[in-house]
Design a protein around this motif. Structure first.
Motif, short mmCIF file in Angstrom:
data_model
loop_
_atom_site.label_atom_id
_atom_site.label_comp_id
_atom_site.label_asym_id
_atom_site.label_seq_id
_atom_site.Cartn_x
_atom_site.Cartn_y
_atom_site.Cartn_z
N UNK A 330 7.22 2.86 -2.41
CA UNK A 330 5.85 2.42 -2.68
C UNK A 330 4.96 2.62 -1.45
N UNK A 331 5.51 2.44 -0.27
CA UNK A 331 4.72 2.71 0.93
C UNK A 331 4.32 4.16 1.03
N UNK A 332 5.22 5.06 0.66
CA UNK A 332 4.92 6.49 0.69
C UNK A 332 3.87 6.90 -0.34
N UNK A 333 3.67 6.08 -1.37
CA UNK A 333 2.71 6.41 -2.42
C UNK A 333 1.29 5.94 -2.11
N UNK A 334 1.10 5.24 -1.01
CA UNK A 334 -0.23 4.72 -0.67
C UNK A 334 -1.18 5.87 -0.38
N UNK A 335 -2.37 5.74 -0.92
CA UNK A 335 -3.43 6.72 -0.62
C UNK A 335 -4.77 6.12 -0.98
N UNK A 336 -5.79 6.57 -0.31
CA UNK A 336 -7.15 6.21 -0.69
C UNK A 336 -7.76 5.10 0.13
N UNK A 337 -7.21 3.90 0.09
CA UNK A 337 -7.87 2.77 0.72
C UNK A 337 -6.87 1.69 1.08
N UNK A 338 -7.35 0.70 1.86
CA UNK A 338 -6.49 -0.42 2.23
C UNK A 338 -6.11 -1.26 1.02
N UNK A 339 -6.96 -1.24 -0.01
CA UNK A 339 -6.62 -1.99 -1.22
C UNK A 339 -5.34 -1.48 -1.85
N UNK A 340 -5.10 -0.18 -1.74
CA UNK A 340 -3.90 0.40 -2.32
C UNK A 340 -2.65 -0.08 -1.58
N UNK A 341 -2.79 -0.44 -0.29
CA UNK A 341 -1.65 -0.98 0.44
C UNK A 341 -1.19 -2.29 -0.19
N UNK A 342 -2.14 -3.17 -0.48
CA UNK A 342 -1.79 -4.43 -1.14
C UNK A 342 -1.19 -4.23 -2.51
N UNK A 343 -1.77 -3.29 -3.27
CA UNK A 343 -1.25 -3.03 -4.61
C UNK A 343 0.17 -2.47 -4.57
N UNK A 344 0.41 -1.55 -3.67
CA UNK A 344 1.75 -0.97 -3.56
C UNK A 344 2.76 -1.96 -2.99
#
Length: 373
Positions: A330-344
């Protein structure tokens, strides 16, 4: 110098063809439009044409007024010159038709659509996890061929983060779980005069199931989320892209230390949690059931088969691998914004806990099938 404008106005007329029309006159501009919009909004229906033959100057405000009136009344615009036609066409192109209040979707179709999307996402994620596990195995095989490339400092640091620093919270949780199991078991077994079997309950349940399972859930929430957040932040700051640029494999440098630490430390944490839970259950048995600690632990040795220890230790590395794979993937799938970090990060914890529970159920059936029950 003051610019002279002709005030806007309109009258209703009936043409020779029997068509009811509004004939506009004057300048349809912001300076001369006056109260024409209010009068048009209150005008009754039945208008079939808007005649602009007597209109002088028209700007975008007037063009928008004519377009909106024609749209609301369902009327045809006639008589405009080239400039009026161009402006009305321009404002019409930026006013796409839309329902003010769209029709509510069919609830059955909506539910089926959500189920389909969730199913597609589940299978896509599962395929991604399997592929990610394959890349980890390839990287591990490469490191086994070249042991000098193993980053022992990173692995030992992960040992500290995943294992040593989790001893406090895992121990406290396990101690309380042991107390609860013993207390609830004693309450229920007392009805049958079988309080002594509380020892069996505490020993077998903690060593075989709850010790490792609750430890895996705790590590998933604590370390799995940290894996996803750390790697996800590195994705956002393009550190992983920089590693690839200089020829460093992110899987070998970031994922494998976490993967090895989770696999090695979870059996140790699970066994530690089971022992602490048994101590908690023994303490409550001593206080509430008057079973001395020596008798309690002697009884544990008699009623708990060694296969229960093997079952718990066999499940722990698999749970650790699942937690590390979900967090790193899930960490490797992060992209776009800091919000995606929380979602992942949330997705990593949920997926890890779900897969741990599913695999625990599978192990329970498997070990019973082979006679380790």
């Amino acid at each position: 110098m003051q610019v002279m404008t002709n005030a806007s106005d309109f009258v209703e007329e009936t043409t020779a063809d029997g068509v009811t029309a509004l004939r506009f006159s004057g300048d349809l501009s912001i300076a001369s439009i006056g109260n024409v919009p209010e009068r048009l909004s209150e005008y009754p229906g039945g208008i079939q044409q808007l005649n602009l033959a007597d209109v002088g100057y028209i700007d975008t405000v007037g063009a928008w007024l004519i377009h909106r009136t024609a749209r609301n009344m369902g009327a045809e615009i006639v008589g405009g010159d080239d400039e009026a036609t161009r402006l009305i066409a321009a404002v019409s192109s930026v006013d796409p038709a839309a329902d003010v209040r769209p029709d509510p979707p069919n609830p059955v179709l909506r539910v089926l659509n959500e189920i389909g999307e969730a199913t597609t996402l589940a299978f896509t994620t599962l395929a991604g996890l399997v592929g990610f596990f394959g890349s980890i195995m390839l990287a591990l095989f490469n490191l086994l061929r070249h042991p000098g490339q193993i980053r022992w400092n990173a692995v030992i640091q992960r040992f500290d983060v995943v294992g040593v620093r989790a001893l406090g919270i895992v121990g406290l949780m396990s101690f309380l779980i042991g107390l609860v199991i013993a207390q609830q078991g004693a309450v229920q077994l007392r009805q049958f005069g079988a309080e002594v079997f509380t020892v069996n309950l505490v020993g077998r349940l903690t060593l075989r199931e709850l010790g490792v399972l609750m430890t895996a859930i705790m590590v998933a929430g604590r370390s799995g989320s940290a894996f996803a957040a750390q790697i996800g932040t590195m994705r956002l700051t393009e550190e992983i892209d920089a590693m690839r640029t200089i020829g460093v494999s992110p899987v070998e440098a970031l994922v494998l230390p976490r993967f090895l630490a989770a696999i090695i430390m979870l059996p140790l944490l699970g066994f530690y949690a089971s022992v602490v839970a048994i101590i908690g259950g023994g303490l409550l048995s001593w206080v509430e059931l008057d079973i001395p600690p020596a008798t309690f632990f002697s009884r544990i040795r008699e009623v708990v088969p060694i296969t229960d220890v093997y079952v718990g230790l066999a499940k722990a590395p698999v749970f650790g691998a699942i937690i590390a794979i979900c967090g790193c993937y899930q960490g490797m799938q992060v992209k776009g914004s800091a919000e995606d970090v929380g979602r992942r990060t949330t997705a990593a914890v949920v997926q890890a806990i779900f897969l741990v529970i599913v695999l625990d159920a599978f192990f329970a059936v498997f070990f019973t099938w082979i006679g380790w029950s």
